[in-house]
Design a protein around this motif. Structure first.
Motif, short mmCIF file in Angstrom:
data_model
loop_
_atom_site.label_atom_id
_atom_site.label_comp_id
_atom_site.label_asym_id
_atom_site.label_seq_id
_atom_site.Cartn_x
_atom_site.Cartn_y
_atom_site.Cartn_z
N ARG A 266 121.08 -24.84 68.65
CA ARG A 266 120.91 -23.44 69.03
C ARG A 266 120.77 -23.26 70.54
O ARG A 266 121.44 -22.43 71.15
CB ARG A 266 119.70 -22.85 68.30
CG ARG A 266 119.49 -21.35 68.53
CD ARG A 266 118.47 -20.82 67.55
NE ARG A 266 118.95 -20.94 66.18
CZ ARG A 266 119.76 -20.06 65.60
NH1 ARG A 266 120.14 -18.97 66.26
NH2 ARG A 266 120.17 -20.24 64.37
N GLU A 267 119.92 -24.07 71.14
CA GLU A 267 119.72 -23.93 72.59
C GLU A 267 120.94 -24.42 73.38
O GLU A 267 121.21 -23.94 74.48
CB GLU A 267 118.46 -24.69 73.02
CG GLU A 267 117.17 -24.05 72.52
CD GLU A 267 117.10 -22.56 72.86
OE1 GLU A 267 117.35 -22.23 74.05
OE2 GLU A 267 116.81 -21.75 71.97
N ARG A 270 123.37 -21.51 73.24
CA ARG A 270 122.85 -20.42 74.07
C ARG A 270 123.03 -20.73 75.56
O ARG A 270 123.35 -19.85 76.35
CB ARG A 270 121.37 -20.18 73.74
CG ARG A 270 120.80 -18.90 74.34
CD ARG A 270 119.38 -18.67 73.84
NE ARG A 270 119.35 -18.35 72.42
CZ ARG A 270 119.60 -17.15 71.93
NH1 ARG A 270 119.90 -16.14 72.75
NH2 ARG A 270 119.54 -16.94 70.63
#
Length: 514
Positions: A266-267, A270
């Motif tokens: 996820r990071e 992002r």
């Protein structure tokens, strides 16, 4: 042929030493066909991919544009030879006035892939091999950026899955060489993978300005698609997603990633999809994070879909696509051991037989390194610097151990490099590194450097020496070419080393090539 090809080429058509076989894929400007070498002999593979670019016909304006695209791709492929960039063997120009639609076309002779990431995703969205595939793709981007180039059109169709399980970036006609922080490329790119700042950017005389961060954005989109099956920006069409990208870039909307995206990624996604280019993660830090996230996953195992005799055509296609992906993740990155059932050293049939015509199978060369060894040898014009020689030396140096650390001798990695010496051979263009590298040295860096050093040694050995030149080259790697010439062969203190290399040379050389 059910699909309209940009460059229609009949089956059986011959160009150079190659015969056109079945169609593989097409884009707006070029088409790719399977090719097979005609007659016997010849260096390199028998089966290739032939990419036809119609640079000899069309209007003057189209001609200029198409020639520029072809020149970009040829320039990249000639200058950059990296494990995760597709390999080009030669370029040809069609000379056939009887076929005006082909006359003057540029033909790129490329290594043939098993399939593409786009085909895999069509057959099996969210493949279990996703993390491993993404790690290889990111390694390819890092290799490209280190050499000072931007891909400019990273997307699933331009990611190839090879028979041996490795991944290649391909289609470099939008690629551009950086001039400081920017490069210039054509205005054409795929909107879904284009960062917001470029969707409506101005186009100058030299084309559109592009930065390496554009590839980082594209990787973030691709990673989200591979891991979740959907694009990160909402919309049922490219136009709707383009509007969503504009709203996100202006700050009027937030980035809402799929809840299906694994936490470890996820990071990463992002960081790739930051609103501005300045906020995006750099490719080297991205590669570090991606390797960590991919390494945390379990090995992917190919599921049994249907009993063999009852499989539909689609089931067979899905199985083949998944098999390719399974090999890719199990052997991801040439700096890792191939895995099967979680055990190091085991391998799939494809990775274990890569380059079988030049490097013998079933003799203990780890599958994860076969491609790297074979391709490194092919990069040297000296026939003495062969795949069996490189494999024999890696065996004798430290039994293919990529993590070797011998501080007492200041030697590290699979090729036992001393940092101060590696500095002189680490760059493909022949220039030394700006600083002394620090271990650990991954095989993807160490083995090609070994090949370059051996290739440099080969012509410096005295032609009058009577021993096997391959063994003399290996000995010179351990001492120096001057020492070998002065001793008129293998110096006495290096005889045990030379004998072991000679033994494994015989082991690794296919019958008929000795």
């Amino acid at each position: 042929m059910t699909e309209t090809y940009a460059v229609p080429v009949p089956k059986g058509y011959r160009v150079g030493a190659w015969e056109v076989r079945e169609p593989i894929a097409t884009g707006a400007f070029g088409s790719v066909y399977a090719g097979r070498r005609t007659g016997g002999g010849g260096d390199g593979p028998r089966d290739v991919a032939l990419k036809f670019l119609p640079t000899g016909t069309r209007t003057p304006r189209q001609l200029h544009h198409l020639r520029e695209l072809a020149e970009r791709e040829v320039d990249v492929l000639r200058r950059l030879k990296q494990p995760h960039l597709v390999r080009m063997f030669e370029t040809l120009t069609v000379d056939d006035p009887g076929h005006p639609e082909l006359d003057g076309a540029t033909v790129l002779v490329l290594e043939k892939a098993e399939g593409s990431l786009a085909a895999l995703l069509d057959a099996s969205p969210r493949p279990g091999a996703g993390p491993g595939l993404l790690a290889q793709i990111c390694e390819g981007l890092a290799q490209l950026h280190r050499a000072g180039w931007v891909h400019g059109d990273l997307k699933p169709a331009n990611v190839l899955l090879m028979t041996d399980g490795s991944v290649r970036l391909a289609d470099f006609n939008m690629a551009a060489e950086l001039e400081g922080t920017h490069a210039y490329t054509s205005a054409f790119s795929t909107p879904d993978y284009t960062p917001p700042e470029l969707l409506w950017s101005e186009i100058g005389e030299r084309g559109r300005q592009i930065r390496g961060s554009a590839d980082v954005w594209a990787f973030g989109v691709l990673a989200h698609l591979v891991l979740t099956g959907v694009f990160p920006l909402p919309g049922a069409t490219p136009a709707a997603r383009r509007t969503a990208a504009a709203a996100y870039a202006s700050g009027t909307d937030e980035l809402r990633l799929s809840p299906e995206l694994p936490d470890a990624w996820r990071e990463i996604v992002r960081a790739c999809l930051s609103r501005t280019h300045a906020e995006r993660i750099g490719v080297e830090e991205l590669l570090r994070r991606v390797r960590d996230a991919a390494g945390a996953g379990r090995p992917f195992r190919l599921p049994r879909l249907l009993p063999a005799r009852r499989r539909s055509r689609r089931a067979v296609a899905v199985s083949a696509a998944l098999a390719t992906a399974a090999v890719a993740v199990l052997g991801y990155g040439v700096d890792r051991w191939a895995l099967s059932d979680g055990e190091p050293g085991a391998s799939t049939d494809a990775s274990a037989t890569y380059g079988a015509d030049v490097l013998r199978t079933g003799r203990g060369v780890p599958a994860a390194y076969r491609l790297l060894i074979v391709e490194t040898a092919r990069d040297c014009r000296s026939e003495d610097v062969s795949a069996p020689l490189i494999a024999a030396m890696l065996k004798v140096e430290n039994d293919f151990d990529p993590d070797l650390s011998d501080p007492a001798k200041d030697e590290y990695g699979i090729a036992r490099w001393t940092p101060k010496v590696l500095r002189w051979w680490m760059n493909e263009d022949g220039t030394p590194g700006e600083t002394v590298p620090e271990p650990p040295f991954p095989p993807a860096e160490s083995v090609p450097a070994m090949g370059r050093y051996l290739c440099w040694i080969a012509p410096r050995l005295d032609d009058a020496l009577r021993e096997d030149r391959r063994v003399l080259i290996a000995t010179a790697y351990r001492t120096s070419w001057r020492r070998v010439n002065q001793a008129r062969g293998v110096p006495a203190e290096y005889r045990p080393y030379a004998d072991r290399v000679a033994h494994y040379l015989k082991e690794y050389t296919p019958p008929g090539r000795r």
